[in-house]
Design a protein around this motif. Structure first.
Motif, PDB file in Angstrom:
ATOM      1  N   THR A  77       0.862  -1.210   0.000  1.00 15.82           N
ATOM      2  CA  THR A  77       0.000   0.000   0.000  1.00 15.82           C
ATOM      3  C   THR A  77       0.888   1.248   0.000  1.00 15.82           C
ATOM      4  N   GLU A 134       0.584   4.038  -2.907  1.00 20.53           N
ATOM      5  CA  GLU A 134       0.220   5.437  -2.646  1.00 20.53           C
ATOM      6  C   GLU A 134       1.302   6.380  -3.176  1.00 20.53           C
ATOM      7  N   LYS A 150       0.986   9.200  -6.119  1.00 20.40           N
ATOM      8  CA  LYS A 150       1.289  10.625  -5.875  1.00 20.40           C
ATOM      9  C   LYS A 150       2.253  11.134  -6.961  1.00 20.40           C
ATOM     10  N   PHE A 154       0.491  11.729 -10.216  1.00 22.82           N
ATOM     11  CA  PHE A 154      -0.278  12.993 -10.233  1.00 22.82           C
ATOM     12  C   PHE A 154       0.675  14.177 -10.376  1.00 22.82           C
ATOM     13  N   LEU A 155       1.834  14.076  -9.714  1.00 26.51           N
ATOM     14  CA  LEU A 155       2.822  15.164  -9.825  1.00 26.51           C
ATOM     15  C   LEU A 155       3.263  15.308 -11.274  1.00 26.51           C
ATOM     16  N   CYS A 181       1.580  14.579 -13.938  1.00 24.08           N
ATOM     17  CA  CYS A 181       0.518  15.247 -14.712  1.00 24.08           C
ATOM     18  C   CYS A 181       0.551  16.751 -14.449  1.00 24.08           C
ATOM     19  N   ALA A 182       0.759  17.091 -13.169  1.00 25.48           N
ATOM     20  CA  ALA A 182       0.734  18.529 -12.844  1.00 25.48           C
ATOM     21  C   ALA A 182       1.863  19.248 -13.560  1.00 25.48           C
ATOM     22  N   THR A 183       3.012  18.546 -13.725  1.00 26.66           N
ATOM     23  CA  THR A 183       4.147  19.247 -14.361  1.00 26.66           C
ATOM     24  C   THR A 183       3.953  19.339 -15.880  1.00 26.66           C
ATOM     25  N   MET A 184       2.914  18.708 -16.410  1.00 26.10           N
ATOM     26  CA  MET A 184       2.699  18.817 -17.868  1.00 26.10           C
ATOM     27  C   MET A 184       2.504  20.278 -18.265  1.00 26.10           C
ATOM     28  N   ALA A 185       1.891  21.048 -17.350  1.00 29.41           N
ATOM     29  CA  ALA A 185       1.680  22.470 -17.683  1.00 29.41           C
ATOM     30  C   ALA A 185       3.047  23.144 -17.856  1.00 29.41           C
TER      31      ALA A 185
END
Lengths: 273, 279, 269, 303
Positions: free
Chosen positions: D20, D24, D28, D31-32, D34-38
Motif C-alpha cells: 500500500t 500510494e 502521488k 499525479f505530480l 501530470c501537474a508538471t505537464m503544464a
C-alpha cells in the motif's frame, strides 16, 4: 504486551476495569504552537469516557491524536506514547489506515457521503475488500440496526444520505463507522449540530453500544457528560498561548460531586469557562 | 438643491450602467441574429451531410463537421486524464512551495498563450519535428495544451468545493488517500469536472488559428488520426475571405454557433442540475 | 481565390508524405483551384477508386511541392521564375486568364492606361481627379503575396516593381470584388471570369477586357494557367492532364470558372 | 466478516504493508507528473517556437528585426516595428472601448441588476465569450466594415473596425473577472456606505471601485493579453497593410494577423521571422501574466 504501567498519576483512576487505551506524557505541537502537554490517562474498555473543558482547551485535538487524524494536517508532531490494547499506536511502521478502521470517529458536522444510504454504510466494508452483495446486505442491515436507524430507513436505502434529517444523518454516520467493526468510537461533539429529540436518540444509542465498543465523547454540555459517561476528563488551558493540560480524570460521579482540583470545581459550578 | 443634484447624478450613472449591461445583450443578439437570419435558410440535411464540390464549394460541409468533432474529441481524450490528475495533485497532495507556485504560473501562462503561438508551436513540434504532418492528431495535441489549464482550473475548483469533513469521514473509516479521492471526492465533484471539460471543448471547437497550422486546410474526410482535414472554423474563414460562396459561409457560421452554444448550454444545465441535486 | 493556408512543405523536410499508387496530388494556385476541384470530381467519377487530392496553396507553394515531389501536379497562374526553371518541369497550359482592373460602378472613370494603373498600384497616383475622376482619395485593394493573380499582375503591369505598401491586402477574390462593389473610392483587380455587374471592369490602353480581346492578345493584362509536372506526365497523371484538356472540362468547367479555354485558340495540344 | 465476539482477543495493529505504501507513493508521483505537464507545455513552446525563430535574430539581427521600420520579406526587409505599433494601436483602442463597457456591465450585474434581469444578462456575457473569434471576424467583415467605410469614406478596413470587434470580444474576459473582484469586496463595506446616506453611484465610485481596484486592474491586463493575442477576427478586418498607423480608417497590420497572412507561403528567413513574431507575442503574454502575479503579491502585502 508491554508491561502494565503502574505509576499512579492524576490521570489514572483505580484500576478495576480492563484498560483499552493507555496514554503517557502526551505532548502535541502544531507548527511552533505547543498545544498539549503531559497528558496521561487510561481509557477503560467498553465504557463511555467524556472529555470536557472550555472551548479551545485542546480536548478535540487530543481526541484526534488517538486515531492519528492529526497526521493529515501538515506540520504536526506528537510526543509520548499512546497504547491501544498495549500496542504503541505511533510505533514505527504502524499503518494509520488500519488504526483508523479500529478507532472510528464521528464528527460535529454530520458528514454522510453524497451517495445513497446503502452506499454510505457499505463504503467501509467495500474499502476493506467485501465484495459479495449478500454479505454487504447483512453488514448494512446489522450496522443500521445497531445504530437504531434500520426501521426508519429500511425502505429508502437507495435514497441520498443527504435527504435525511440532521439526527438521522448523524446516526447514519455512526452506522457507517460500525460497519467496519471498530473497537473504539471517538465522538467529537456529536450532538452540537442536531435537534434535541435526536440528541436523546444518540445518547440512548451510546448506552447500548457501550457493551461492545469503547466510546470517548468530547462535549461542551456538562449535563450530557454527567448523563452518558462513566468517567470524565477535564482539560484546561490556563493562559492563552500556553499548552493545555489534563487537570483531573476520574469517575463521573466523583468529578461532578466532589472534584479534587479547585479548577475543576470552578468549571463544574460554572464560575468560568 | 444639493440633494437633487446628488440624485440626478445617481440616476444618470445608473442609466449608464443599465446601458452597459444591456449593450452586451444587444451585441450578442446582433451577432447571433445576423448569423441566424442569413444562415438558417442554408441549413438542411443536404448541407450537413454532403461533401463540398464544384467551383466554389457548393453543397454540404460534412467533412469539416467530422474534422471539427474528430479533433475536439481526440483533444478531450488526451487532455482529460492529465488535467484531472494534475488538479487532484494540486488540490489534494500539493504542499505550498516553489514547485506548486511554478506549476500555477505555468498553467496561467499556458492559458494566456495567444492561439496563433499555440498554432505555430503545434506546427513546429507535432507537424514537423514529430513527423505527424498536417493531421487530426497534430491538431488534437496542440488543442490539448490549450485546454489543459482550463480543465485543470475547473477541476481543482470542483475538488476544493467538496467539503473537508466529507474527506475526514472517509479517512475516519480507514480509507487511504487515493481511496478517499477516487471513491468519495471525485464522484462528488464529477458533474462540475465534466462541466469544465465541456466548456473547454466548446472553446476548442471555436479555435481557428491553432488548427489551421496543425490540421491543415485540405477538404478531406479524416479517418485515421494521421489524416489531414479542414475544420469548420477554417472553412468559414476561407469561404468568408474568398467571398464568392457566401451562403455556405453563413450556413457554416450558424452550425458552428449552434455547436458552441450546445456545448455551453449543456455545461450550464449540468451545473444547475448538480447544484439542485446536492442542495 | 484565397491562397489556402496549407504550408508550403520545403524540399527535404521530413514531413513529406509518400503517395499511394491510386492517388494524384494536385496543389498550387488558388486561381486554378476551381478548375482542379471540378476536374477532380469528374475524374474520380470516371475512375472509381482513384483519389485526386486538391488544395489551393498559391502558385509558389504548388511549384515548390511538385519540385519536392510531394505533389504530382503543381498548378500555377504565373510562369516559372528564378531557379524554379532549373528543375526540368514540363509545362502544360490548360487555360487563359485575363485580369480585369475593377472599380465601383459609381466611379465615372471608364478606362486607364497601363502606366496609370501601375502608378496607382505603386501609390504614385493617390487621387481619382489625377486620372479624370472625382476629387476622392483612391482606396487601393491588393491581393496577398501567395496569390497567383497578384504575381501575374505584378509581372505584367508593375514590371515586378513594388506595390504600394499602404494598400489593403485581401486574401480572396470574392472579398476584393465585394469591397470594390461597396466602396466608391476603391480600385482592385480580379480574374476576368469573376467580374459581375456589381463592379465595373476598366478598359486598359483603350481595350475593353473580353474573351475575343484576350484570345487575340489585344487585351494587355492576361496570363496562362499552367499544370507543371516533373518530366512528361505518365500513367494516372497523364490521364488526369488529358482529362483536363478534354472539351468536357475546357468548354464547361473552364468557362464556368470565368477563364478562357486553351482550346479556344484552336492550337490546343 | 461476522461481528466480533464480545471478548475477542484484541487484534494486532497491522503494520503498514509495503504494497500500500508503494502504491500510494506511485500514485502521488503520477499525479505530480501530470501537474508538471503544464510546465512541460510552456518549456516545449519556448523550445520549439524559439528554435524555429532563433535564426532570425542571428541573420537579421535583433536591432534590425525589432527596430526595423519596414516589413517587406520578399525584399528582405524584416523590420517588425510597424507590426508592433499596429498591435499596440489595435489593443489599446480595443481596451479604451472595451474596458469601460465591461466594467460598467460588471458593476451593473453585481450591484444594480434586479435578479430577473441578471438571470439573462449574465448568460449573455458568458455566451459572448463562447462565440468563436472567426465568427466575430465574419460579423466584422460583413457588417461593421461597410458601416465604417460609409462613415470614414475609406474602405472600412483599419484600426476603428478592429477596435469595435475586439472591444466586444474582450468584454466577457474583463467583465467576469471584475465581477469576481467586486464580489470579493466584503458586504459590510456596502452597508456602511449606504448607512451614511450615500447613493448607489457614490457607493460604487467612492467605496466599491477603490476597494476592488487591484482586481479590476488584473482584469484589464488579462483583457489586454486576450486582445493582443487575438488573430482571426483582427486578420479579417484590419486590412493587413504592414505600415505604420496612419489614421483610424487606414489599413494597418498586427503581429498576429501578419503571421497567418504570410505563413502559407513563407520560406527560409521569412518563415523564421514569423516564428520570431510568435516568440515576441509569447513573451508579451507571459509578461502580462507576471505583471498580474506581481500585482496580486503587492495586494497581499498592502492588505
Amino acid at each position: 504486551m508491554s508491561e502494565a504501567l503502574d505509576c499512579p498519576s492524576p490521570g489514572v483512576p483505580s484500576a478495576d476495569g480492563e484498560v483499552k487505551i493507555t496514554v503517557r506524557d502526551l505532548d502535541f505541537h502544531y507548527g511552533d504552537f505547543h498545544a498539549l502537554t503531559g497528558i496521561s490517562c487510561d481509557i477503560k474498555a467498553r465504557s463511555v469516557t467524556a472529555f470536557i473543558g472550555p472551548s479551545g482547551c485542546g480536548k478535540s485535538t487530543f481526541l484526534r491524536c488517538l486515531n492519528r487524524m492529526n497526521d493529515l494536517i501538515p506540520g504536526t508532531r506528537v510526543d509520548g506514547t499512546v497504547l491501544l490494547d498495549g500496542q504503541d499506536v505511533y510505533g514505527p511502521g504502524v499503518d494509520p489506515v488500519d488504526l483508523r478502521r479500529r478507532v472510528g470517529m464521528i464528527f460535529q458536522q454530520p458528514n454522510p457521503f453524497p451517495m445513497s444510504i446503502y452506499d454510505n454504510v457499505a463504503y467501509g466494508p467495500r474499502l476493506h475488500g467485501v465484495k459479495k452483495r449478500s454479505e454487504l446486505d447483512d453488514i448494512v442491515r446489522m450496522s443500521l440496526e445497531r445504530a437504531n436507524l434500520w426501521k426508519e430507513v429500511k425502505d429508502i436505502l437507495d435514497r441520498g444520505g443527504l435527504t435525511l434529517s440532521g439526527g438521522q444523518q448523524q446516526r447514519l454516520c455512526i452506522a457507517r463507522v460500525l460497519a467496519v467493526q471498530p473497537d473504539v468510537l471517538l465522538m467529537d461533539e456529536p450532538c452540537s449540530a442536531i435537534d434535541p429529540t435526536s440528541v436523546q436518540k444518540i445518547e440512548d444509542l451510546m448506552a447500548e453500544l457501550k457493551s461492545s465498543v469503547t466510546i470517548i465523547i468530547v462535549t461542551h454540555n456538562m449535563q450530557q457528560a454527567a448523563r452518558v459517561s462513566d468517567e470524565t476528563a477535564f482539560f484546561l488551558q490556563e493562559q492563552a498561548g500556553e499548552p493545555a493540560i489534563l487537570v483531573e480524570f476520574g469517575r463521573t460521579a466523583e468529578i461532578f460531586t466532589s472534584p479534587k482540583d479547585k479548577r475543576t470545581e470552578d468549571y463544574i459550578t460554572g464560575r468560568f469557562g | 438643491m444639493k440633494r437633487d443634484a446628488k440624485n440626478l447624478t445617481n440616476a444618470a450613472a445608473l442609466a449608464v450602467f443599465w446601458l452597459a449591461g444591456l449593450t452586451t445583450v444587444v451585441v450578442l443578439g446582433a451577432v447571433i441574429g445576423y448569423v441566424l437570419v442569413n444562415g438558417v435558410g442554408e441549413i438542411g440535411l443536404e448541407f450537413i451531410f454532403t461533401n463540398p464540390h464544384g467551383v466554389n464549394a457548393e453543397g454540404g460541409i460534412w467533412p469539416t463537421i467530422v474534422a471539427t468533432l474528430y479533433v475536439t474529441g481526440l483533444a478531450m481524450l488526451i487532455v482529460t486524464p492529465v488535467a484531472v490528475l494534475a488538479a487532484v495533485y494540486l488540490a489534494e497532495y500539493a504542499v505550498q512551495g516553489r514547485l506548486v507556485r511554478t506549476i500555477r504560473f505555468a498553467a496561467d501562462t499556458l492559458a494566456s498563450v495567444p492561439s496563433i503561438v499555440m498554432g505555430l508551436f503545434g506546427l513546429a513540434l507535432f507537424v514537423e519535428s514529430m513527423g505527424f504532418g498536417f493531421s487530426v492528431i497534430s491538431g488534437a495535441l496542440a488543442l490539448s495544451f490549450l485546454m489543459l489549464p482550463i480543465v485543470m482550473r475547473t477541476t481543482e475548483e470542483a475538488i476544493r468545493a467538496v467539503p473537508k469533513y466529507i474527506r475526514w469521514g472517509s479517512y475516519g473509516l480507514g480509507a487511504s488517500k487515493w481511496q478517499t479521492v477516487s471513491r468519495v471526492v471525485l464522484p462528488a465533484a464529477a458533474s462540475r469536472i465534466i462541466t469544465g471539460i465541456i466548456l473547454s471543448a466548446g472553446r476548442a471547437v471555436g479555435e481557428t488559428a491553432v488548427v489551421i497550422f496543425t490540421m491543415g486546410t485540405m477538404i478531406n474526410l479524416p479517418v485515421l488520426p494521421t489524416d489531414p482535414g479542414r475544420s469548420m472554423t477554417v472553412h468559414l474563414y476561407q469561404l468568408a475571405m474568398e467571398g464568392i460562396n457566401m451562403p455556405a459561409a453563413f450556413g457554416t457560421a450558424l452550425l458552428l454557433m449552434a455547436m458552441v452554444l450546445a456545448f455551453n448550454l449543456s455545461a450550464r444545465w449540468l451545473l444547475r442540475r448538480n447544484r439542485r441535486m446536492q442542495g | 481565390m484565397l491562397s489556402a493556408a496549407l504550408l508550403a512543405l520545403l524540399a527535404g523536410c521530413n514531413g513529406g508524405r509518400q503517395h499511394a499508387a491510386d492517388q494524384v496530388i494536385v496543389t498550387g494556385s488558388t486561381t486554378v483551384q476551381p478548375i482542379a476541384e471540378v476536374s477532380k470530381e469528374g475524374f474520380e467519377k470516371a475512375h472509381p477508386g482513384i483519389h485526386v487530392l486538391v488544395s489551393g496553396v498559391g502558385s509558389s507553394a504548388g511549384i515548390e511541392n511538385v519540385i519536392a515531389g510531394t505533389s504530382d501536379i503543381g498548378t500555377s497562374s504565373r510562369d516559372l521564375k528564378g531557379d524554379e526553371a532549373k528543375h526540368g518541369l514540363v509545362d502544360t497550359p490548360i487555360a487563359y486568364d485575363a485580369i480585369a482592373v475593377i472599380v465601383n460602378p459609381s466611379n465615372p472613370v471608364n478606362g486607364l492606361t497601363k502606366e496609370q494603373v501601375k502608378a496607382i498600384f505603386q501609390g504614385r497616383i493617390t487621387n481619382w481627379k489625377e486620372v479624370g475622376g472625382p476629387d476622392m482619395e483612391i482606396g487601393v485593394v491588393n491581393r496577398d503575396e501567395a496569390s497567383g493573380t497578384r504575381e501575374a499582375f505584378s509581372k505584367i503591369v508593375l514590371d515586378k516593381e513594388r506595390f504600394d505598401p499602404t494598400a489593403v491586402i485581401l486574401p480572396g477574390t470574392g472579398q476584393v470584388r465585394s469591397v470594390v462593389a461597396q466602396a466608391p473610392s476603391a480600385i482592385g483587380y480580379i480574374s476576368l471570369g469573376f467580374v459581375t455587374p456589381e463592379v465595373k471592369a476598366l478598359a486598359i490602353d483603350g481595350v475593353a477586357p473580353s474573351e475575343e480581346a484576350v484570345v487575340s492578345g489585344a487585351y494587355p493584362i492576361s496570363r496562362v494557367l499552367h499544370f507543371f509536372t516533373k518530366g512528361e506526365p505518365t500513367g494516372l497523371v497523364k490521364e488526369f492532364v488529358a482529362y483536363v484538356l478534354s472539351p468536357d472540362v475546357q468548354d464547361r468547367v473552364v468557362r464556368e470558372a470565368g477563364f478562357i479555354p486553351v482550346t479556344a485558340r484552336g492550337d490546343g495540344l | 466478516m461476522t461481528p466480533a465476539e464480545e471478548t475477542a482477543t484484541p487484534r494486532e495493529l497491522k503494520l503498514m504493508s509495503r504494497s500500500t505504501y508503494v502504491k500510494e507513493a506511485a500514485l502521488k508521483n503520477l499525479f505530480l507528473l501530470c501537474a508538471t505537464m503544464a510546465v512541460a507545455g510552456v518549456v516545449l513552446i519556448f523550445l520549439f517556437v524559439g528554435w524555429r525563430g532563433w535564426p532570425v535574430f542571428s541573420e537579421v539581427g535583433l536591432a534590425r528585426f525589432l527596430g526595423g521600420a519596414e516589413w517587406l520579406p520578399t525584399a528582405g526587409a524584416f523590420g517588425i516595428l510597424p507590426l508592433l505599433v499596429g498591435s499596440l494601436v489595435v489593443t489599446l483602442g480595443a481596451l479604451a472601448l472595451g474596458a469601460p463597457l465591461a466594467i460598467g456591465a460588471a458593476v451593473f450585474l453585481s450591484e444594480i441588476a434586479p435578479p430577473r434581469v441578471r438571470s439573462f444578462v449574465r448568460p449573455a456575457v458568458e455566451l459572448l465569450a463562447g462565440v468563436p473569434s472567426v465568427v466575430y471576424g465574419f460579423f466584422g467583415l460583413l457588417v461593421i466594415r461597410p458601416l465604417v467605410a460609409d462613415v470614414t469614406g475609406g474602405l472600412g478596413f483599419g484600426p476603428l473596425t478592429a477596435w469595435l470587434i475586439l472591444a466586444i470580444m474582450i468584454v466577457p474576459t474583463i467583465a467576469t473577472l471584475t465581477e469576481d473582484a467586486l464580489g470579493s469586496v466584503p458586504e459590510g463595506i456596502r452597508e456602511a456606505s449606504y448607512a451614511m446616506g450615500a447613493t448607489t453611484w457614490q457607493t460604487i465610485w467612492r467605496v466599491l471601485l477603490p476597494a476592488a481596484k487591484i482586481g479590476i486592474i488584473d482584469a484589464v491586463i488579462l483583457g489586454m493579453g486576450r486582445a493582443i493575442g487575438e488573430t482571426m477576427a483582427v486578420l479579417m478586418v484590419v486590412g493587413n497593410a504592414p505600415v505604420f498607423f496612419r489614421g483610424i480608417g487606414k489599413p494597418i497590420s498586427t503581429l498576429t494577423s501578419q503571421i497567418v497572412m504570410d505563413m502559407p507561403y513563407a520560406s527560409g528567413v521569412h518563415r523564421t521571422a514569423l516564428f520570431g513574431l510568435a516568440i515576441i507575442l509569447f513573451l508579451i503574454s507571459m509578461g502580462l501574466v507576471a505583471l498580474v502575479r506581481a500585482l496580486s503579491r503587492f495586494r497581499e502585502e498592502t492588505r
